[in-house]
Design an enzyme around this catalytic site. Structure first.
Site, PDB file in Angstrom:
ATOM      1  N   HIS A  63       0.848  -1.189   0.000  1.00 50.09           N
ATOM      2  CA  HIS A  63       0.000   0.000   0.000  1.00 50.09           C
ATOM      3  C   HIS A  63       0.881   1.236   0.000  1.00 50.09           C
ATOM      4  CE1 HIS A  63       0.927  -0.563   4.239  1.00 50.09           C
ATOM      5  NE2 HIS A  63       0.433   0.635   4.528  1.00 50.09           N
ATOM      6  N   ASP A  67       6.014   4.388   4.948  1.00 44.44           N
ATOM      7  CA  ASP A  67       6.912   3.406   5.557  1.00 44.44           C
ATOM      8  C   ASP A  67       6.951   2.102   4.772  1.00 44.44           C
ATOM      9  OD1 ASP A  67       4.205   3.260   6.508  1.00 44.44           O
ATOM     10  OD2 ASP A  67       4.816   1.814   8.029  1.00 44.44           O
TER      11      ASP A  67
END
Length: 304
Positions: A63, A67
């Site tokens: 996604h 991070d």
């Protein structure tokens, strides 16, 4: 048996810490390497792990939270500096290509290799990659933005031809492949030798599932049922269950419950919140539900 390994490059969550890197893994299957997610600092972790950059041809992004993808443009640039010519395939939400286009034009004008973006519908379970030995399937997850996990599965393997038996019957080389695939053998004299006398069972096919970042998704249990190794995010301890629900993450207990219900053989937890200086509390909560649970750590290799 060929290697099937999961190399942990980073297992922290969004807020950087000195203890954990942002999310990234390399999956080694035989002589092929696949990357899952590419958080900031992934290149340094590849160096520390002595993982050859040039063997990574497929990158799967779960996604578009930073991070999990902030390291991608740097890795692409380094590939160019290393003289890469082989194509690079990136599997992600279709928005990634739009995000990356201006970065590539500005920072990577001189790259000499093609980059192919493959769109994933995060809301669907589907085969998104396939070659002669493995498939990779998307697993719909429940996060604040479109997010999917990945299931790596070896295809059924061929039976093992018994060398001494093959020599006794003088089986020609051109017939050996079909016998490994289950064929019987007829001798020049007309005697039928059943396959069960010529071969032994094939090695079992192995599998690995990656589920991060997400609320518990029991709907995926039918897809990952019996998986050899499950990586499931465990961002929080059970005491932070409400916080986990608000942020669309899982607790260690919830991760272990998914592993138990899916009849996984082994569970690895990761994506730890920066509030924990020691993940022992998370591991203890997971093992109370699913004893064969382990903590991901940078540099760890889990062999299947």
């Amino acid at each position: 048996m060929e290697p099937f390994e999961v190399h942990i490059l980073g297992c922290g969550s969004a807020l950087p810490t000195t203890r954990h890197n942002a999310s990234s893994q390399v999956i080694r299957i035989g002589n092929k390497q696949f990357m899952i997610d590419c958080g900031e600092g992934t290149q340094l972790q590849l160096r520390r792990g002595h993982i050859h950059f040039s063997f990574i041809n497929h990158i799967f992004i779960s996604h578009l939270h930073g991070d999990h993808c902030f390291g991608l443009i740097g890795l692409i640039s380094t590939f160019s500096l290393l003289g890469r010519t082989a194509p690079l395939h990136i599997y992600a939400d279709p928005m990634l290509e739009r995000i990356m286009e201006p970065q590539l034009k500005y920072f990577c004008k001189e790259i000499k290799y093609p980059i192919f973006f493959h769109s994933i519908d995060a809301g669907k379970h589907a085969v998104i990659f396939e070659d002669n030995t493995i498939t990779v399937e998307s697993l719909p997850l429940a996060h604040r933005i479109p997010c999917c996990g990945f299931l790596f599965k070896e295809k059924p393997k061929k039976r093992h031809l018994l060398g001494d038996v093959a020599n006794i019957y003088n089986i020609p080389a051109y017939m050996r492949q079909s016998i490994k695939e289950g064929a019987d053998f007829t001798t020049p004299e007309g005697d039928l030798i059943p396959n069960s006398r010529l071969t032994r069972e094939a090695d079992p096919s192995r599998s690995y599932a990656y589920c991060s970042d997400t609320l518990p998704c029991p709907g995926n249990n039918s897809y990952i049922k019996g998986v050899d190794l499950l990586y499931h995010e465990a961002t929080f301890a059970e005491s932070e269950k409400e916080r986990a629900a608000i942020t669309h993450h899982s607790t260690a207990r919830q991760a272990a419950t998914i592993a138990k219900e899916a009849e996984a053989k082994k569970l690895v937890i990761g994506h730890y919140s920066s509030r924990y200086d020691d993940e022992q509390i998370l591991l203890e909560e997971a093992r109370a539900i699913f004893p064969d649970s382990y903590c991901a750590t940078e540099g760890a290799i889990f062999r299947i």
